[in-house]
Structure formats: structure tokens, C-alpha cells
Design a protein around this motif. Structure first.
Motif, mmCIF file in Angstrom:
data_model
loop_
_atom_site.group_PDB
_atom_site.id
_atom_site.type_symbol
_atom_site.label_atom_id
_atom_site.label_comp_id
_atom_site.label_asym_id
_atom_site.label_seq_id
_atom_site.Cartn_x
_atom_site.Cartn_y
_atom_site.Cartn_z
ATOM 1 N N ASP A 307 0.813 -1.220 0.000
ATOM 2 C CA ASP A 307 0.000 0.000 0.000
ATOM 3 C C ASP A 307 0.847 1.271 0.000
ATOM 4 O OD1 ASP A 307 0.669 -1.060 2.628
ATOM 5 O OD2 ASP A 307 -0.398 0.676 3.445
ATOM 6 N N ARG A 308 2.107 1.166 0.420
ATOM 7 C CA ARG A 308 2.967 2.355 0.493
ATOM 8 C C ARG A 308 3.721 2.621 -0.808
ATOM 9 N NH1 ARG A 308 4.296 4.473 5.474
ATOM 10 N NH2 ARG A 308 6.468 4.838 4.914
ATOM 11 N N LEU A 309 3.706 1.684 -1.741
ATOM 12 C CA LEU A 309 4.499 1.833 -2.966
ATOM 13 C C LEU A 309 4.002 2.991 -3.833
ATOM 14 C CD1 LEU A 309 5.055 -1.890 -4.032
ATOM 15 C CD2 LEU A 309 6.384 -0.471 -2.456
ATOM 16 N N LYS A 310 2.705 3.042 -4.056
ATOM 17 C CA LYS A 310 2.140 4.090 -4.904
ATOM 18 C C LYS A 310 2.359 5.464 -4.284
ATOM 19 C CE LYS A 310 -2.062 5.203 -7.516
ATOM 20 N NZ LYS A 310 -3.470 4.791 -7.776
ATOM 21 N N GLU A 311 2.268 5.540 -2.966
ATOM 22 C CA GLU A 311 2.478 6.820 -2.277
ATOM 23 C C GLU A 311 3.924 7.292 -2.446
ATOM 24 O OE1 GLU A 311 1.550 10.172 0.160
ATOM 25 O OE2 GLU A 311 0.418 8.804 -1.117
ATOM 26 N N GLY A 312 4.858 6.348 -2.432
ATOM 27 C CA GLY A 312 6.253 6.713 -2.648
ATOM 28 C C GLY A 312 6.471 7.320 -4.022
ATOM 29 N N TYR A 313 5.842 6.719 -5.037
ATOM 30 C CA TYR A 313 5.958 7.269 -6.397
ATOM 31 C C TYR A 313 5.337 8.667 -6.460
ATOM 32 C CZ TYR A 313 4.239 8.517 -10.958
ATOM 33 O OH TYR A 313 3.918 9.242 -12.076
ATOM 34 N N ARG A 314 4.146 8.817 -5.871
ATOM 35 C CA ARG A 314 3.421 10.102 -5.957
ATOM 36 C C ARG A 314 4.199 11.231 -5.293
ATOM 37 N NH1 ARG A 314 -0.575 13.274 -3.590
ATOM 38 N NH2 ARG A 314 -0.427 12.157 -1.617
ATOM 39 N N GLN A 315 4.667 10.992 -4.085
ATOM 40 C CA GLN A 315 5.400 12.039 -3.365
ATOM 41 C C GLN A 315 6.739 12.339 -4.041
ATOM 42 O OE1 GLN A 315 4.274 13.911 -0.973
ATOM 43 N NE2 GLN A 315 2.343 12.799 -0.775
ATOM 44 N N GLY A 316 7.385 11.309 -4.546
ATOM 45 C CA GLY A 316 8.645 11.533 -5.254
ATOM 46 C C GLY A 316 8.455 12.400 -6.484
ATOM 47 N N SER A 317 7.364 12.187 -7.206
ATOM 48 C CA SER A 317 7.073 12.980 -8.413
ATOM 49 C C SER A 317 6.817 14.442 -8.070
ATOM 50 C CB SER A 317 5.857 12.394 -9.135
ATOM 51 O OG SER A 317 6.128 11.086 -9.593
ATOM 52 N N ILE A 318 6.086 14.679 -6.996
ATOM 53 C CA ILE A 318 5.786 16.062 -6.587
ATOM 54 C C ILE A 318 7.072 16.803 -6.221
ATOM 55 C CG2 ILE A 318 4.667 17.473 -4.807
ATOM 56 C CD1 ILE A 318 2.440 15.334 -4.727
ATOM 57 N N ILE A 319 7.910 16.145 -5.440
ATOM 58 C CA ILE A 319 9.169 16.776 -5.017
ATOM 59 C C ILE A 319 10.061 17.062 -6.225
ATOM 60 C CG2 ILE A 319 11.273 16.467 -3.656
ATOM 61 C CD1 ILE A 319 9.567 14.587 -1.819
ATOM 62 N N SER A 320 10.158 16.103 -7.137
ATOM 63 C CA SER A 320 11.013 16.271 -8.325
ATOM 64 C C SER A 320 10.509 17.377 -9.241
ATOM 65 C CB SER A 320 11.085 14.956 -9.106
ATOM 66 O OG SER A 320 11.885 14.025 -8.435
ATOM 67 N N ALA A 321 9.187 17.437 -9.430
ATOM 68 C CA ALA A 321 8.612 18.463 -10.300
ATOM 69 C C ALA A 321 8.860 19.859 -9.732
ATOM 70 C CB ALA A 321 7.118 18.213 -10.472
ATOM 71 N N THR A 322 8.724 19.990 -8.430
ATOM 72 C CA THR A 322 8.956 21.287 -7.781
ATOM 73 C C THR A 322 10.398 21.735 -7.972
ATOM 74 O OG1 THR A 322 7.278 20.765 -6.104
ATOM 75 C CG2 THR A 322 8.826 22.550 -5.598
ATOM 76 N N TYR A 323 11.328 20.805 -7.775
ATOM 77 C CA TYR A 323 12.734 21.138 -7.962
ATOM 78 C C TYR A 323 13.016 21.532 -9.410
ATOM 79 C CZ TYR A 323 17.616 20.577 -9.019
ATOM 80 O OH TYR A 323 18.880 20.805 -9.500
ATOM 81 N N SER A 324 12.412 20.839 -10.364
ATOM 82 C CA SER A 324 12.672 21.086 -11.788
ATOM 83 C C SER A 324 12.304 22.511 -12.188
ATOM 84 C CB SER A 324 11.892 20.086 -12.648
ATOM 85 O OG SER A 324 12.320 18.776 -12.394
ATOM 86 N N ILE A 325 11.205 23.012 -11.652
ATOM 87 C CA ILE A 325 10.795 24.390 -11.948
ATOM 88 C C ILE A 325 11.867 25.369 -11.470
ATOM 89 C CG2 ILE A 325 9.091 26.184 -11.430
ATOM 90 C CD1 ILE A 325 7.004 23.897 -11.213
ATOM 91 N N PHE A 326 12.393 25.106 -10.290
ATOM 92 C CA PHE A 326 13.422 25.971 -9.704
ATOM 93 C C PHE A 326 14.691 25.984 -10.557
ATOM 94 C CE2 PHE A 326 17.275 25.837 -7.013
ATOM 95 C CZ PHE A 326 17.289 27.158 -6.595
ATOM 96 N N ILE A 327 15.198 24.794 -10.916
ATOM 97 C CA ILE A 327 16.474 24.728 -11.633
ATOM 98 C C ILE A 327 16.330 25.217 -13.070
ATOM 99 C CG2 ILE A 327 16.296 22.364 -12.523
ATOM 100 C CD1 ILE A 327 19.404 24.104 -11.013
ATOM 101 N N THR A 328 15.163 25.042 -13.669
ATOM 102 C CA THR A 328 14.936 25.532 -15.029
ATOM 103 C C THR A 328 15.125 27.040 -15.105
ATOM 104 O OG1 THR A 328 13.473 23.738 -15.715
ATOM 105 C CG2 THR A 328 13.185 25.854 -16.821
ATOM 106 N N SER A 329 14.593 27.768 -14.128
ATOM 107 C CA SER A 329 14.708 29.232 -14.139
ATOM 108 C C SER A 329 16.165 29.675 -14.012
ATOM 109 C CB SER A 329 13.862 29.841 -13.013
ATOM 110 O OG SER A 329 14.311 29.387 -11.753
ATOM 111 N N ILE A 330 16.939 28.959 -13.198
ATOM 112 C CA ILE A 330 18.350 29.317 -13.015
ATOM 113 C C ILE A 330 19.141 29.093 -14.304
ATOM 114 C CG2 ILE A 330 20.483 28.650 -11.836
ATOM 115 C CD1 ILE A 330 18.840 28.149 -9.349
#
Length: 442
Positions: A307-330
Motif C-alpha cells: 500500500d505504500r508503494l504508490k504513495e512513494g511514487y506520488r510524493q517523489g514525483s511532486i518533489i522532483s517536479a517542484t525542484y525542476s521548476i526551480f532549476i529551469t529558471s536558473i
């Protein structure tokens, strides 16, 4: 149990595990980036080009070793999550002995073949000697790279991502200091940069060994425990060869793309050397989040907590997407300034080529980040073949498009090829992810 990721808040677990690894990846990039910056600034663009040409060949071999360690990591994390300590120790012993023997063989073969590979990729005559010297020295120290990556993987499998980073930071600082001494004081040029890299890797390997043997009994192998378990070896090879082949295919693709870049001359080669270093820094944190997802998924899969596997994927995607927006601007707005770390501002041709490439690539870093999360998930659940196929699809698009568009767009054709590769990879992984969920979690 310390390092246990089978209970607790998923996002907090991923962030706390990934942040030290982000720092580690950043300092890992400092090895080669310091070489490129110091060589480019104090030796010249030809030396920078030589290091740049050598990089994908060197990375092909090193990341083959990393792939082997990644396969062992998944098994170690599963045994740790299932609290099977005896199996964990036997896996550590088996992977360490087999990996050491293989790495020594690979080191000898790489030294023998380095110049031939440089010739095959169309490396210009004015830089081939320096590139070959750099590769031979680095390949001579491959055993240190294996030892560090193996014990780093073992520690990460048990939830400890901080300690390997501490050692990597120390060795990265030493690498920069030695670069400056060997290049600026002793004038050893490209050879000095390679020697500094090997010495720094040796230090990180020694520190890992000492820490494990003094502080981590569960990973400490006594002489009487040093065995090769045939069944575990088969399982390890089954996991590791796919991960290793994935890394191999990725860097074979990069070598082929380097062949495209080599045809554009020294300015383009120097620019490409710089932008690949910059990109390595830019996407390293997203890779660290994906590695956190791998360990999190493997531990929970080993513990039977589906039951925790899907949650790991979901949270990992959110964190990665947020970081990507930041580094793209730089990257998009600071490309010109960043390029000047590698070459003097008078090298207008090198800088302009690099900036154009970075502005195109920077807009699509989120695709890479999301692909990495899928990769982390599939490694963790023991489906490395999916990651291999995804990489093959991506590399195929990257190489074909780069060669087809090269006559019309120059070095930016490589950017278009990479972007197309990420898009195709993401589509395939999304299909496989949905299929996995239907078969295993519904």
C-alpha cells in the motif's frame, strides 16, 4: 529500527533520505567538473575539449560499475526491510567479492582499449593524446570507484544516506585542492586532473571501509564470513546486469552523440564539455530523489507493505517536479554567467554555443525528473528490465535525431534528440506503471 522506511510519513522519509544524497551527487559531479573548470581556465580550450571527449567514455565504464552496485542495493534493501540479517550479510560478501574481481578485469581492458575508442568516435588529432592520458589514469583507479559505490550502496540500502556523503564531500574538496596544485603549480595539465580524481576517489573508498568496519556491524564481514553464495550470486547478477546494461546503453548513446559533436570542431566540443557538466549538476538532485524512491520502494516491497508503494511514487514525483521548476529558471536566465566558469569571457564562440544549448534543454528538465522517478520505482520493485527498455528507447531517439538534424541545427540537434528521448521514455514508463498497478495493487 534506524534507517527503516517502512513506516512514517512518506514525503518526510524521501526528503530526509534524498537531501544528503543530493549533496553527495553534487560533490560527485565536482570530481569531473573541477577538472573541466580548472583545465579550461588554466590550460586552455583544447584541454577542456580533451576532458570533455574523455568524459562519456569514462562514464560508460564507471556507471557500468554503478549499475552493478545498484542491483546489489535493491537486494540488500529488500533483505533489510524483511529483517533477514543473515541473508543481508551473505549478499554483501557475495557482491563485494564478485564485484572486486570483475572491476579489476574491467580496469585492465579499459586501459587497453581507451585510445581505440577515442579514434572510433572521431576525436580530433589535436586533443586525442591528452584525452587518452586522462582515460588511462582514471581507469587505473577504477577499483576505488567500485569500493566507494559498493559501500555507499550498502549504507543506503540500510537507510543511511548521510555518511557516504560526508566522505564524498571531504574527497571532493581534496580533489579541487589537488587539481589546483597539480595543474597550476606542477603544470601536469590533463594528467594532473586525472591523478587528482583518482586520489580523491581512493580517499572516499578508504573512509567508507573504515566506517563500515568500525560502526556498522550488520555490514561488517569477518574473514570467516567472506563467501560467495552461488544462489545469491545468480540473483545479484540477474538484478545487476540489467542495471549495468542500462548504464552502458546510456553512455554508449552519449559516446555516439559525442561523435556528432566532434564533427563541429573544438569550440563545439569545449562548449559541450561545459554544458554536460552543468546539466549533471542540474539534474543530480532529481536523480537523488529517484534513488530515495528506489530504497523506499525496495524496503516496503520486501516488508510486504504494497500500500505504500504508490504513495512513494506520488510524493517523489511532486518533489522532483517542484525542484525542476526551480532549476529551469536558473539555467535559462543564468546560462551565460555559468558558462564563464569554464572558459574566459573572451571565448565568445564557446560561450554562445553553450548558452543556446542550455536555454533549449532547461525548459525540459521536468521530463527527465519524472522519468527518473519511474526508474526509481521500477528498480525498487525488482523490475529492472523495464528501466533498461525505457533507456534503450530514449537513447535510440537521442542518437537518431541528433544525427539526422545535425546538418541543419548544429549542436542544438543534440538538445532536440535528448528531449525527444525523454518524451518517448516517459510515455513508455507511464504505460508500464499503469500495467504494474493493475496487476499488483488492485
Amino acid at each position: 529500527m534506524k534507517g527503516d522506511m517502512t513506516r512514517g510519513n512518506t514525503s518526510k522519509l524521501l526528503v530526509s533520505f534524498a537531501v544528503p544524497m543530493m549533496l553527495g551527487n553534487i560533490f560527485q559531479q565536482l570530481y569531473n567538473t573541477a577538472d573541466s573548470i580548472i583545465v579550461g581556465r588554466f590550460v586552455g580550450k583544447e584541454a577542456l575539449a580533451a576532458v570533455g571527449v574523455a568524459n562519456p567514455i569514462m562514464s560508460l565504464v564507471i556507471f557500468f560499475i554503478v549499475g552493478i552496485c545498484m542491483g546489489a542495493l535493491v537486494l540488500m534493501a529488500q533483505f533489510f526491510g524483511a529483517d533477514e540479517k543473515e541473508k543481508l550479510k551473505r549478499e554483501v560478501s557475495t557482491a563485494l567479492v564478485a564485484g572486486t574481481i570483475f572491476t579489476l578485469f574491467l580496469s585492465v581492458m579499459s586501459i587497453m582499449l581507451s585510445k581505440r575508442v577515442l579514434i572510433l568516435t572521431g576525436t580530433p588529432n589535436n586533443i586525442i593524446k591528452d584525452a587518452d592520458i586522462y582515460l588511462k589514469i582514471v581507469f587505473g583507479g577504477l577499483i576505488f570507484s567500485f569500493i566507494y559505490n559498493f559501500y555507499s550502496s550498502a549504507l543506503r540500502a540500510t537507510g543511511n544516506s548521510r555518511t557516504p556523503v560526508n566522505f564524498l564531500v571531504i574527497s571532493a574538496i581534496i580533489n579541487v585542492v589537488l587539481d589546483l596544485i597539480f595543474i597550476r603549480v606542477f603544470h601536469w595539465g590533463v594528467a594532473g586532473a586525472a591523478i587528482a580524481t583518482v586520489v580523491a576517489q581512493a580517499i572516499s573508498a578508504i573512509l567508507c571501509i573504515l566506517y563500515v568496519y568500525l560502526k556498522v556491524p550488520i555490514l561488517h564481514i569477518e574473514r570467516k564470513e567472506l563467501v560467495v553464495d552461488k544462489e545469491l550470486l545468480k540473483t545479484t547478477i540477474n538484478y545487476s546486469w540489467v542495471s549495468a546494461m542500462q548504464q552502458t546503453c546510456l553512455y554508449i548513446g552519449k559516446i555516439l552523440v559525442q561523435g556528432v559533436v566532434n564533427s563541429f570542431g573544438t569550440d563545439a566540443i569545449a562548449a559541450f564539455s561545459a554544458v554536460t557538466r552543468i546539466e549533471a549538476f542540474a539534474i543530480a538532485p532529481a536523480g537523488s530523489i529517484a534513488d530515495a524512491v528506489t530504497t523506499y520502494t525496495a524496503q516496503n516491497n520486501g516488508a510486504g507493505k504494497k500500500d505504500r508503494l504508490k504513495e512513494g511514487y506520488r510524493q517523489g514525483s511532486i518533489i522532483s517536479a517542484t525542484y525542476s521548476i526551480f532549476i529551469t529558471s536558473i539555467i535559462f536566465f543564468g546560462g551565460n554567467l555559468i558558462m564563464q566558469f569554464f572558459v574566459p569571457e573572451t571565448e565568445v564562440g564557446v560561450i554562445s554555443i553553450g548558452v543556446e544549448y542550455l536555454k533549449i534543454m532547461g525548459l525540459f528538465y521536468m521530463l527527465s525528473a519524472l522519468c527518473n522517478i519511474f526508474q526509481g520505482f521500477f528498480r525498487g520493485v525488482g523490475k529492472p528490465r523495464i528501466t533498461l527498455i525505457a533507456t534503450l528507447i530514449s537513447i535510440s531517439f537521442r542518437v537518431i535525431i541528433s544525427y539526422v538534424l545535425a546538418p541543419y541545427f548544429g549542436m542544438t540537434s543534440v538538445a532536440y534528440g535528448v528531449i525527444a528521448g525523454w518524451m518517448s521514455m516517459l510515455c513508455y514508463e507511464m504505460i508500464q506503471f499503469r500495467s504494474y498497478l493493475r496487476k499488483n495493487m488492485m
